[in-house]
Scaffold this active site. Sequence first.
Site, PDB file in Angstrom:
ATOM      1  CB  SER A  40     -19.649  17.890 -57.023  1.00 44.83           C
ATOM      2  OG  SER A  40     -18.847  16.972 -57.716  1.00 44.83           O
ATOM      3  CG  ASP A 155     -21.211  14.467 -58.360  1.00 43.76           C
ATOM      4  OD1 ASP A 155     -21.841  15.485 -58.053  1.00 43.76           O
ATOM      5  OD2 ASP A 155     -20.070  14.498 -58.862  1.00 43.76           O
TER       6      ASP A 155
END
Length: 304
Positions: A40, A155
């Site tokens: 991320s 993510d």
Amino acid sequence: MERRIGLALGAGGARGLAHIGVLSWLRERGIGFSCVAGTSMGAIIGAHAAFGYSPQALRRFAGDIRWSDLLKFFQLSLRGSSVFTWSRISAYLEERLQGRAIEKLRMPFACVATDLTTGKPFVFRQGNVVTAVSASSCIPGIFPPVSLGDRYLVDGEIVDPVPIRLAFDLGAEKVIGVNAGRDLGRARSADEGATGLVHRMDEWVKSIEGAPARVSEMAERILSGIEGASGGRRIFDVITDSFSIASSRILEFERERAGVHLMIEPDVGRYGAFDFEHADEIVDRGYRACEEQAAQIAEFLETD
């Protein structure tokens, strides 16, 4: 003989700007690293480091962030898969990273995304770096999944919040991890946990004259959240805090399986994932965490 040091930079949204403070501290003390793995925001910062951006350049960039700049990138989506589009962010990353392939970066780099179909990690070790970090960073519901062939990727925090083992896979013999997750044991006050960007977007949406009613109403509904149901938290905080709870449990499990590593945990848990207006403070907290753990870091690096 000096052992190869790898970095594992974790998720956290705006909290992940603490990675820049860690990089600055390491650079000032001449502590190098041979590879970097990221998830991320850790993937975004890690890719910039592997590309060749200095910590000082990254710090200047973070310090110059203003909410008005971010509004250019956080474009409301009218489709049902997400609140925002990713296209403007992707274009900006392409400009900064010059469309470089991962294998052409200055040092080994890899990042983790989540495969929505299999529920397993999807690791990028080659291919376009922007595609990789975009997939690793797209929070489901907030940003759309990245499609890659028949895969839909989101993510990486869902499956690997701080990719320690991936750094070992890249050739590291010791790994310094950075965990910029939410502090689950500490409640945020209303102002302290406020998402600056989202509050600003509230004002921005309300200020648009002549906006189609259905668009402004949708934006109002999305951005305001439901006070009673969420305990005063906005939808962004609800989604990202839910991720943080799950990822903290995953991280506990992963750390038991990982090899020789040291975890740096900056005190950034009070900030929201979209609190980019506090960039300078967050970067400083990453630096300060290293100062506070200086003796541990030195011992870790010296131990065979």
